[in-house]
Design an enzyme around this catalytic site. Structure first.
Site, PDB file in Angstrom:
ATOM      1  N   GLU A   6       8.707   1.955  -0.382  1.00  0.00           N
ATOM      2  CA  GLU A   6       9.163   1.331  -1.620  1.00  0.00           C
ATOM      3  C   GLU A   6       8.858   2.167  -2.860  1.00  0.00           C
ATOM      4  O   GLU A   6       9.524   2.046  -3.878  1.00  0.00           O
ATOM      5  CB  GLU A   6       8.523  -0.051  -1.785  1.00  0.00           C
ATOM      6  CG  GLU A   6       8.799  -1.017  -0.652  1.00  0.00           C
ATOM      7  CD  GLU A   6      10.216  -1.540  -0.634  1.00  0.00           C
ATOM      8  OE1 GLU A   6      11.130  -0.782  -0.984  1.00  0.00           O
ATOM      9  OE2 GLU A   6      10.411  -2.703  -0.267  1.00  0.00           O
ATOM     10  N   HIS A  26       0.897  -0.593   4.508  1.00  0.00           N
ATOM     11  CA  HIS A  26       1.947  -0.972   5.447  1.00  0.00           C
ATOM     12  C   HIS A  26       1.304  -1.589   6.668  1.00  0.00           C
ATOM     13  O   HIS A  26       0.227  -1.159   7.086  1.00  0.00           O
ATOM     14  CB  HIS A  26       2.788   0.251   5.854  1.00  0.00           C
ATOM     15  CG  HIS A  26       4.087  -0.124   6.472  1.00  0.00           C
ATOM     16  ND1 HIS A  26       4.210  -0.372   7.827  1.00  0.00           N
ATOM     17  CD2 HIS A  26       5.301  -0.341   5.925  1.00  0.00           C
ATOM     18  CE1 HIS A  26       5.464  -0.704   8.077  1.00  0.00           C
ATOM     19  NE2 HIS A  26       6.142  -0.708   6.944  1.00  0.00           N
TER      20      HIS A  26
HETATM   21  N1  ACO Z   1      -3.040  -2.697  -2.893  1.00  0.00           N
HETATM   22  C1  ACO Z   1      -4.314  -3.124  -2.823  1.00  0.00           C
HETATM   23  N2  ACO Z   1      -4.895  -3.597  -1.707  1.00  0.00           N
HETATM   24  C2  ACO Z   1      -4.145  -3.624  -0.594  1.00  0.00           C
HETATM   25  C3  ACO Z   1      -2.805  -3.181  -0.587  1.00  0.00           C
HETATM   26  C4  ACO Z   1      -2.266  -2.705  -1.793  1.00  0.00           C
HETATM   27  N3  ACO Z   1      -1.008  -2.263  -1.867  1.00  0.00           N
HETATM   28  N4  ACO Z   1      -2.308  -3.328   0.651  1.00  0.00           N
HETATM   29  C5  ACO Z   1      -3.276  -3.875   1.413  1.00  0.00           C
HETATM   30  N5  ACO Z   1      -4.385  -4.038   0.656  1.00  0.00           N
HETATM   31  C6  ACO Z   1      -5.652  -4.576   1.105  1.00  0.00           C
HETATM   32  C7  ACO Z   1      -5.653  -6.102   1.141  1.00  0.00           C
HETATM   33  O1  ACO Z   1      -6.056  -6.648  -0.093  1.00  0.00           O
HETATM   34  C8  ACO Z   1      -6.628  -6.374   2.244  1.00  0.00           C
HETATM   35  O2  ACO Z   1      -7.953  -6.198   1.741  1.00  0.00           O
HETATM   36  P1  ACO Z   1      -9.187  -7.042   2.368  1.00  0.00           P
HETATM   37  O3  ACO Z   1      -9.209  -6.692   3.840  1.00  0.00           O
HETATM   38  O4  ACO Z   1     -10.358  -6.560   1.600  1.00  0.00           O
HETATM   39  O5  ACO Z   1      -8.819  -8.483   2.125  1.00  0.00           O
HETATM   40  C9  ACO Z   1      -6.376  -5.244   3.223  1.00  0.00           C
HETATM   41  O6  ACO Z   1      -5.861  -4.162   2.445  1.00  0.00           O
HETATM   42  C10 ACO Z   1      -5.403  -5.621   4.315  1.00  0.00           C
HETATM   43  O7  ACO Z   1      -4.252  -6.198   3.734  1.00  0.00           O
HETATM   44  P2  ACO Z   1      -3.217  -7.061   4.559  1.00  0.00           P
HETATM   45  O8  ACO Z   1      -2.293  -7.752   3.621  1.00  0.00           O
HETATM   46  O9  ACO Z   1      -3.919  -7.872   5.601  1.00  0.00           O
HETATM   47  O10 ACO Z   1      -2.468  -5.940   5.345  1.00  0.00           O
HETATM   48  P3  ACO Z   1      -1.021  -6.047   5.908  1.00  0.00           P
HETATM   49  O11 ACO Z   1      -0.943  -5.020   6.956  1.00  0.00           O
HETATM   50  O12 ACO Z   1      -0.655  -7.420   6.306  1.00  0.00           O
HETATM   51  O13 ACO Z   1      -0.199  -5.705   4.595  1.00  0.00           O
HETATM   52  C11 ACO Z   1       1.474  -5.126   3.096  1.00  0.00           C
HETATM   53  C12 ACO Z   1       0.911  -4.918   4.516  1.00  0.00           C
HETATM   54  C13 ACO Z   1       1.896  -6.572   2.935  1.00  0.00           C
HETATM   55  C14 ACO Z   1       2.704  -4.228   2.934  1.00  0.00           C
HETATM   56  C15 ACO Z   1       0.397  -4.757   2.034  1.00  0.00           C
HETATM   57  O14 ACO Z   1      -0.052  -3.437   2.213  1.00  0.00           O
HETATM   58  C16 ACO Z   1       0.894  -4.955   0.602  1.00  0.00           C
HETATM   59  O15 ACO Z   1       0.845  -6.079   0.083  1.00  0.00           O
HETATM   60  N6  ACO Z   1       1.390  -3.852  -0.084  1.00  0.00           N
HETATM   61  C17 ACO Z   1       1.894  -3.976  -1.425  1.00  0.00           C
HETATM   62  C18 ACO Z   1       3.335  -4.502  -1.400  1.00  0.00           C
HETATM   63  C19 ACO Z   1       4.322  -3.463  -0.868  1.00  0.00           C
HETATM   64  O16 ACO Z   1       4.267  -2.295  -1.186  1.00  0.00           O
HETATM   65  N7  ACO Z   1       5.279  -3.968  -0.036  1.00  0.00           N
HETATM   66  C20 ACO Z   1       6.305  -3.119   0.605  1.00  0.00           C
HETATM   67  C21 ACO Z   1       5.939  -2.835   2.029  1.00  0.00           C
HETATM   68  S1  ACO Z   1       7.061  -1.711   2.795  1.00  0.00           S
HETATM   69  C22 ACO Z   1       8.328  -2.697   3.375  1.00  0.00           C
HETATM   70  O17 ACO Z   1       8.180  -3.822   3.714  1.00  0.00           O
HETATM   71  C23 ACO Z   1       9.682  -2.136   3.397  1.00  0.00           C
END
Ligand code: ACO
Length: 356
Positions: free
Chosen positions: A298, A243
């Site tokens: 989620e 998140h």
């Molecule tokens: N699985 C694997 N790796 C992840 C995940 C995940 N669920 N979430 C983040 N990471 C990793 C990224 O690959 C990244 O790695 P790196 O630094 O080595 O490149 C790092 O963690 C940071 O990721 P970002 O996308 O920059 O973090 P951000 O805070 O922008 O992301 C997000 C938040 C988009 C929700 C992300 O965690 C994600 O894609 N989760 C999966 C999708 C999901 O569950 N969405 C629902 C969110 S809740 C809502 O909106 C109601």
């Protein structure tokens, strides 16, 4: 400049506070623990939009009347391209509501996903949509129109818990989108349509459908670790984890897990989900030691909505049903503040050659 506007403050709000470090959500002065399982969709609407709604006591009936009006004026005449998925169909029907900023528009927007979601799901199967029963609560009526039978009080209460849990959450992407559109004074229908558009993406509200696909593909607890390892090896993200703001567990995940248990949902499915959750958290800790990636809202949304009979392709529509309350409250707060949202960009492209 901040990529993704991370850590940028773009509004003052009295509506909600997301404390990412403490894992705490406050909505209108109440912690989520005080609200989830204890209040209803209708009471949440009164709490967040009550100054506009004519009479708090009359809100359930006014919402029921709005559901009936939408059914008679929009669903009855609807013909939708079958190439559109349920969220796109729900968005298309919502776009038929005339724009405005008054109480009647607010009531119709609050009622719209409750009427349109079951209708588009039934029409996709070649079945006639079921007319609303204005005497029921919005949660009970939504389930009745979906399944064609009266829900149990426990089922209606579980849906209310979900709708209250997701009603508002700070300046998330869809709420920000709604505020940007509201700031142009385009009207509340346009603001809500912007919210729906942003919500449907898998990085925001579109994740719970893929959570079900993941659980189905894993099948049994002992398959969890190898399946999740292989997904990360492919560069996939694990849906339902991570998140932008929460650096500890998302408090909404616990509220929904509690509702699922109270519903007496399929114990085997819950055991599989818990095994997948534990394996995913362990692997994410190993693979991303610098980041705290925890369970988000989620993950248990997927199981709760599945247990209530919603198909995965409609989960985002149900999220919109809960979040519309927050979108409308934020849009109205933005309009009251009066300022157009218009940030700057830094041009990094080529520049015209100076004249010789
Ligand atoms: N699985 C694997 N790796 C992840 C995940 C995940 N669920 N979430 C983040 N990471 C990793 C990224 O690959 C990244 O790695 P790196 O630094 O080595 O490149 C790092 O963690 C940071 O990721 P970002 O996308 O920059 O973090 P951000 O805070 O922008 O992301 C997000 C938040 C988009 C929700 C992300 O965690 C994600 O894609 N989760 C999966 C999708 C999901 O569950 N969405 C629902 C969110 S809740 C809502 O909106 C109601």
């Amino acid at each position: 400049m901040s990529d993704g506007l991370e850590n940028v403050v773009a509004a003052h709000t009295v509506l909600s506070e997301v404390d990412g470090a403490a894992g705490r959500l406050i909505i209108c002065g109440h912690s989520l623990d005080e609200l989830a399982g204890r209040t209803s969709f209708e009471k949440m609407a009164v709490m967040m939009l009550g100054d506009l709604l004519p009479d708090a006591q009359g809100v359930p009936a006014a919402l029921g009347a709005a559901r009936r009006e939408l059914f008679e004026t929009i669903v009855a005449d609807a013909s939708l391209p079958s190439a559109l998925g349920p969220v796109e169909q729900m968005r298309a029907l919502t776009a038929l509501i005339p724009d405005g900023e008054d109480a009647a528009t607010v009531l119709k927007l609050l009622a719209a996903p409750a009427v349109f979601t079951p209708a588009v799901l039934r029409m996709a199967k070649g079945l006639a949509p079921i007319a609303p029963d204005p005497t029921l609560s919005q949660a009970a009526d939504t389930l009745r129109m979906l399944t064609d039978r009266a829900p149990t009080p426990e089922q209606a209460a579980a849906l209310d818990t979900y709708l209250v849990t997701v009603a508002d959450h700070g300046l998330n992407a869809s709420t920000f989108a709604a505020r940007v559109v509201a700031s142009t004074r385009a009207g509340l229908v346009s603001a809500v349509l912007a919210g729906i558009g942003a919500l449907k993406g898998p990085l925001h509200g579109g994740a719970p459908g893929p959570v079900i696909e993941m659980l189905d593909a894993i099948g049994a607890p002992q398959n969890a670790r190898p399946w999740l390892e292989a997904a990360l090896d492919r560069g996939d993200r694990l849906m339902g984890f991570g998140h932008r703001i929460y650096r500890v567990r998302d408090p909404r995940a616990d509220a929904l897990k509690g509702a699922l248990r109270q519903l007496g949902a399929d114990a085997g499915r819950l055991a599989l989900a818990e095994a997948v959750e534990q394996a995913a958290l362990a692997i994410l800790r190993e693979r991303k030691p610098g980041r705290t990636l925890e369970t988000n809202v989620e993950f248990y949304t997927a199981l709760l909505l599945e247990a209530l009979g919603f198909p995965p392709e409609a989960f985002t529509c149900v999220f919109a049903l809960g979040r519309t309350t927050g979108w409308l409250a934020h849009a109205r707060e933005q309009i009251a503040g009066g300022k157009l949202i218009r940030p700057q960009s830094v041009y990094v492209g080529p520049r015209p050659q100076a004249a010789a």
